[in-house]
Enzyme design. Structure first.
Site, short mmCIF file in Angstrom:
data_model
loop_
_atom_site.label_atom_id
_atom_site.label_comp_id
_atom_site.label_asym_id
_atom_site.label_seq_id
_atom_site.Cartn_x
_atom_site.Cartn_y
_atom_site.Cartn_z
N GLY A 109 -15.95 46.43 28.48
CA GLY A 109 -15.50 45.29 27.37
C GLY A 109 -15.52 45.45 26.29
N HIS A 113 -3.75 49.98 22.64
CA HIS A 113 -3.51 51.33 22.87
C HIS A 113 -4.38 52.56 22.05
CE1 HIS A 113 -2.17 54.63 25.32
NE2 HIS A 113 -1.81 54.95 24.28
N GLN A 141 -13.42 51.94 14.18
CA GLN A 141 -12.51 52.21 13.00
C GLN A 141 -11.31 50.90 13.06
OE1 GLN A 141 -12.50 55.78 11.16
NE2 GLN A 141 -14.87 56.08 11.20
#
Length: 219
Positions: free
Chosen positions: A23, A121, A190
């Site tokens: 998570g 994704h 990032q």
């Protein structure tokens, strides 16, 4: 007493987050709501298919309602699908966020939440996406191919695998000596943890429109 400005007042976006593992993206959303990066949003529930998922602990620590709905607890996939949709519906969400949910979403749920369900994704779709590309497998494939730039994508969920309208993407450079684990972490830090909160904030403030299977980000 607030004076009317003539502008419509938006209710907070009710968000349900679905996650199978640790998570970290859920945490990025929780932090974003807390620090104001994500505005006009309330996380109303967390759903996992894994009773041992650390994501459930994150929900508990932040006072967020959570549920575990596992296919293992049902005789048929159909029974599981019914319960999963029932659990999601119970939170009355405006938006469903798949943040590393490694279970096939029932077609009925995709249809019901069309343009109201998003997924993160870990690649720049259409590269390294579709069936079989999840978790470390994405980064292993990217390194094996020798690409110099990877990244992450937030997209709406449709009946295909990673084929829904793209909302946001962010590129990340591959570095010499990267392992799949190192690259995965860099992509999360990032890209994923930045664009997923950003996408939710845009949706919460009515700035995302889907037109002919493409998204428009409104100013």
């Amino acid at each position: 007493m607030l004076e009317s400005t003539g502008a419509a007042v938006r209710e907070p976006l009710r968000v349900v987050v679905m996650v199978s593992g640790g998570g970290t993206n859920l945490q990025a959303i929780i932090d974003g709501v807390k620090d104001g990066t994500i505005t006009n949003t309330q996380i109303v529930g967390v759903i996992s298919n894994n009773k041992n998922a650390y994501a459930l602990k994150r929900a508990e620590e932040n006072g967020i309602s959570s549920r575990c709905v596992s296919p293992k607890d049902f005789e048929t996939r159909g029974d599981f699908n019914v319960k999963l949709l029932e659990t999601v519906d119970g939170y009355e969400p405006d938006l469903v966020v798949l943040a590393g949910f490694l279970v096939v979403i029932p077609p009925e749920m995709i249809e019901k939440y069309e343009n109201r369900m998003i997924n993160i994704h870990p690649s720049l779709i259409p590269s390294f996406c579709g069936k079989g590309y999840y978790g470390l497998k994405v980064h292993e494939a990217a390194l094996e191919r020798g690409v110099k730039v990877v990244g992450a994508t937030v997209h709406f969920v449709d009946e295909g695998t990673d084929t829904g309208p793209i909302i946001l993407q962010k590129a990340v450079e591959v570095q010499q000596g990267d392992t799949p684990e190192i690259l995965q972490r860099r992509v999360m830090e990032q890209a994923e943890w930045k664009i997923l909160p950003r996408a939710i904030d845009l949706i919460a403030n009515g700035k995302v429109r889907v037109d002919d299977h493409k998204t428009m980000i409104m100013p």
